[in-house]
Design a protein around this motif. Structure first.
Motif, PDB file in Angstrom:
ATOM      1  N   LYS A  63     -10.804  -9.687  11.163  1.00  0.00           N
ATOM      2  CA  LYS A  63     -10.863  -8.814  12.335  1.00  0.00           C
ATOM      3  C   LYS A  63      -9.485  -8.618  12.962  1.00  0.00           C
ATOM      4  CE  LYS A  63     -14.358  -8.301  14.921  1.00  0.00           C
ATOM      5  NZ  LYS A  63     -15.390  -8.462  15.987  1.00  0.00           N
ATOM      6  N   VAL A  64      -8.461  -8.574  12.125  1.00  0.00           N
ATOM      7  CA  VAL A  64      -7.115  -8.196  12.534  1.00  0.00           C
ATOM      8  C   VAL A  64      -6.696  -7.010  11.681  1.00  0.00           C
ATOM      9  CG1 VAL A  64      -4.697  -8.893  12.717  1.00  0.00           C
ATOM     10  CG2 VAL A  64      -6.512 -10.534  13.244  1.00  0.00           C
ATOM     11  N   ARG A  65      -6.371  -5.903  12.330  1.00  0.00           N
ATOM     12  CA  ARG A  65      -6.044  -4.665  11.634  1.00  0.00           C
ATOM     13  C   ARG A  65      -4.539  -4.541  11.415  1.00  0.00           C
ATOM     14  NH1 ARG A  65      -8.187   0.600  10.892  1.00  0.00           N
ATOM     15  NH2 ARG A  65      -6.624   1.719   9.699  1.00  0.00           N
ATOM     16  N   PHE A  66      -4.150  -4.113  10.209  1.00  0.00           N
ATOM     17  CA  PHE A  66      -2.763  -3.806   9.896  1.00  0.00           C
ATOM     18  C   PHE A  66      -2.567  -2.292  10.020  1.00  0.00           C
ATOM     19  CE2 PHE A  66      -3.427  -7.515   6.792  1.00  0.00           C
ATOM     20  CZ  PHE A  66      -3.180  -8.446   7.794  1.00  0.00           C
ATOM     21  N   MET A  67      -1.357  -1.886  10.388  1.00  0.00           N
ATOM     22  CA  MET A  67      -1.089  -0.479  10.670  1.00  0.00           C
ATOM     23  C   MET A  67      -0.200   0.141   9.590  1.00  0.00           C
ATOM     24  SD  MET A  67      -2.462  -0.003  13.816  1.00  0.00           S
ATOM     25  CE  MET A  67      -1.551   0.815  15.104  1.00  0.00           C
ATOM     26  N   PRO A  68      -0.492   1.368   9.191  1.00  0.00           N
ATOM     27  CA  PRO A  68       0.398   2.061   8.256  1.00  0.00           C
ATOM     28  C   PRO A  68       1.731   2.360   8.925  1.00  0.00           C
ATOM     29  CG  PRO A  68      -1.233   3.573   9.125  1.00  0.00           C
ATOM     30  CD  PRO A  68      -1.615   2.214   9.624  1.00  0.00           C
ATOM     31  N   PHE A  69       2.724   2.638   8.102  1.00  0.00           N
ATOM     32  CA  PHE A  69       4.069   2.837   8.647  1.00  0.00           C
ATOM     33  C   PHE A  69       4.858   3.742   7.727  1.00  0.00           C
ATOM     34  CE2 PHE A  69       8.531   1.551   9.122  1.00  0.00           C
ATOM     35  CZ  PHE A  69       8.678   1.791  10.476  1.00  0.00           C
ATOM     36  N   ASN A  70       5.803   4.476   8.314  1.00  0.00           N
ATOM     37  CA  ASN A  70       6.670   5.351   7.545  1.00  0.00           C
ATOM     38  C   ASN A  70       8.048   5.317   8.182  1.00  0.00           C
ATOM     39  OD1 ASN A  70       8.087   7.623   6.541  1.00  0.00           O
ATOM     40  ND2 ASN A  70       6.176   8.671   6.074  1.00  0.00           N
ATOM     41  N   PHE A  71       9.074   4.944   7.422  1.00  0.00           N
ATOM     42  CA  PHE A  71      10.397   4.812   8.005  1.00  0.00           C
ATOM     43  C   PHE A  71      10.989   6.145   8.443  1.00  0.00           C
ATOM     44  CE2 PHE A  71      10.275   0.736   5.712  1.00  0.00           C
ATOM     45  CZ  PHE A  71      10.653  -0.098   6.751  1.00  0.00           C
ATOM     46  N   ALA A  72      10.399   7.257   8.010  1.00  0.00           N
ATOM     47  CA  ALA A  72      10.852   8.555   8.481  1.00  0.00           C
ATOM     48  C   ALA A  72      10.222   8.901   9.827  1.00  0.00           C
ATOM     49  CB  ALA A  72      10.501   9.640   7.454  1.00  0.00           C
ATOM     50  N   GLY A  73       9.260   8.086  10.274  1.00  0.00           N
ATOM     51  CA  GLY A  73       8.529   8.394  11.502  1.00  0.00           C
ATOM     52  C   GLY A  73       7.306   9.232  11.158  1.00  0.00           C
ATOM     53  N   THR A  96       0.812  -1.223   0.000  1.00  0.00           N
ATOM     54  CA  THR A  96       0.000   0.000   0.000  1.00  0.00           C
ATOM     55  C   THR A  96       0.843   1.269   0.000  1.00  0.00           C
ATOM     56  OG1 THR A  96      -0.199  -0.141   2.425  1.00  0.00           O
ATOM     57  CG2 THR A  96      -1.977  -1.099   1.100  1.00  0.00           C
ATOM     58  N   SER A  97       1.942   1.275   0.769  1.00  0.00           N
ATOM     59  CA  SER A  97       2.728   2.509   0.880  1.00  0.00           C
ATOM     60  C   SER A  97       3.724   2.676  -0.255  1.00  0.00           C
ATOM     61  CB  SER A  97       3.462   2.562   2.227  1.00  0.00           C
ATOM     62  OG  SER A  97       4.452   1.548   2.300  1.00  0.00           O
ATOM     63  N   LEU A  98       4.339   1.582  -0.697  1.00  0.00           N
ATOM     64  CA  LEU A  98       5.328   1.665  -1.765  1.00  0.00           C
ATOM     65  C   LEU A  98       4.803   1.144  -3.096  1.00  0.00           C
ATOM     66  CD1 LEU A  98       8.556   0.497   0.119  1.00  0.00           C
ATOM     67  CD2 LEU A  98       7.916   2.828  -0.517  1.00  0.00           C
ATOM     68  N   GLY A  99       3.886   0.195  -3.029  1.00  0.00           N
ATOM     69  CA  GLY A  99       3.374  -0.394  -4.261  1.00  0.00           C
ATOM     70  C   GLY A  99       2.183   0.319  -4.856  1.00  0.00           C
ATOM     71  N   GLY A 100       1.604   1.254  -4.102  1.00  0.00           N
ATOM     72  CA  GLY A 100       0.456   2.010  -4.612  1.00  0.00           C
ATOM     73  C   GLY A 100      -0.810   1.191  -4.741  1.00  0.00           C
ATOM     74  N   GLN A 101      -0.887   0.036  -4.056  1.00  0.00           N
ATOM     75  CA  GLN A 101      -2.067  -0.806  -4.152  1.00  0.00           C
ATOM     76  C   GLN A 101      -3.123  -0.397  -3.127  1.00  0.00           C
ATOM     77  OE1 GLN A 101      -1.261  -5.080  -4.391  1.00  0.00           O
ATOM     78  NE2 GLN A 101       0.890  -4.662  -4.850  1.00  0.00           N
ATOM     79  N   ASP A 102      -4.367  -0.622  -3.468  1.00  0.00           N
ATOM     80  CA  ASP A 102      -5.490  -0.340  -2.573  1.00  0.00           C
ATOM     81  C   ASP A 102      -6.000  -1.666  -2.033  1.00  0.00           C
ATOM     82  OD1 ASP A 102      -7.583   0.725  -1.184  1.00  0.00           O
ATOM     83  OD2 ASP A 102      -8.804   1.203  -2.947  1.00  0.00           O
TER      84      ASP A 102
END
Length: 220
Positions: free
Chosen positions: A74-84, A61-67
């Motif tokens: 019922k398990v949530r994944f969290m967004p992330f950014n290596f810059a914080g 989602t963040s690097l591949g541009g996929q939706d």
């Protein structure tokens, strides 16, 4: 993500400067951890499977541009950014969370080279310091190598996750896809209704990052 050289082996990683502190686990009153034990099979998947799925989702989602849906069984994944960064997350009651506190992945490069999934990456765990707290309670505080039961990988992906745009990895070199993952993971029990704060700090030789999640658990 970037490349490092270790004893003549060129590898890709996210590494962090360690601060000499004894590892600590503290889960507040009653000593019950918000984290599932790493040997748990939760909703049909292992600890490693949930963390790999969470990291695959983040990369796609963040690097591949996929939706892609951010919640599975019922398990949530969290967004992330290596810059914080800082994120506002809303989940319904009964939703667990899978989120690697130290996510690392190997890459394929535009010069045809790629990181070796069979290389020895133990030095990353030894040189990485993690401080993760949920609502002020310490989850991780120490070197990643001190939390070996929470390590996962190396897991080679079923196929490369290609990036929407090449990612610079040094002079004349760009990464074009992720090919394998590993790291230190976490799967959280469903949180009580209300407001929660998850703070993750990671420090190391390539820099550091500070990420804050404001998590709202509400039926609405």
């Amino acid at each position: 993500m970037s490349r490092l050289s270790k004893q003549s082996a060129v590898v890709m990683l996210l590494g962090f400067v360690a601060v000499a502190m004894a590892p600590t686990l503290s889960f507040g009153q009653g000593g019950q951890s918000p984290l599932l034990p790493p040997n748990a099979n939760f909703r049909g998947k292992s600890f490693t499977e949930w963390n790999v799925l969470a990291l695959e989702w983040e990369i796609a989602t963040s690097l591949g541009g996929q939706d892609l849906p951010g919640t599975v069984q019922k398990v949530r994944f969290m967004p992330f950014n290596f810059a914080g960064d800082e994120f506002d997350i809303r989940v319904k009651p009964g939703t667990a969370i899978a989120h690697p506190v130290l996510p690392i992945y190997g890459e394929l490069y535009d010069d045809g080279t790629q990181d070796d999934p069979d290389a020895d990456y133990s030095f990353l765990y030894e040189a990485t310091f993690i401080d993760a707290r949920l609502d002020g309670q310490v989850l991780f505080q120490g070197f990643a190598s001190d939390y070996e039961p929470y390590s996962f990988g190396t897991v080679v992906l079923d196929g490369p996750i290609f990036y929407a745009e090449p990612q610079p990895r040094g002079p004349g070199l760009n990464a074009i896809a992720a090919t394998f993952v590993f790291g230190t993971g976490a799967v959280f029990h469903p949180l009580p209704v209300g407001e929660h704060t998850l703070v993750i700090d990671v420090q190391g030789p390539l820099g550091d990052y500070h990420t804050t999640y404001h998590i709202t658990v509400s039926p609405k």
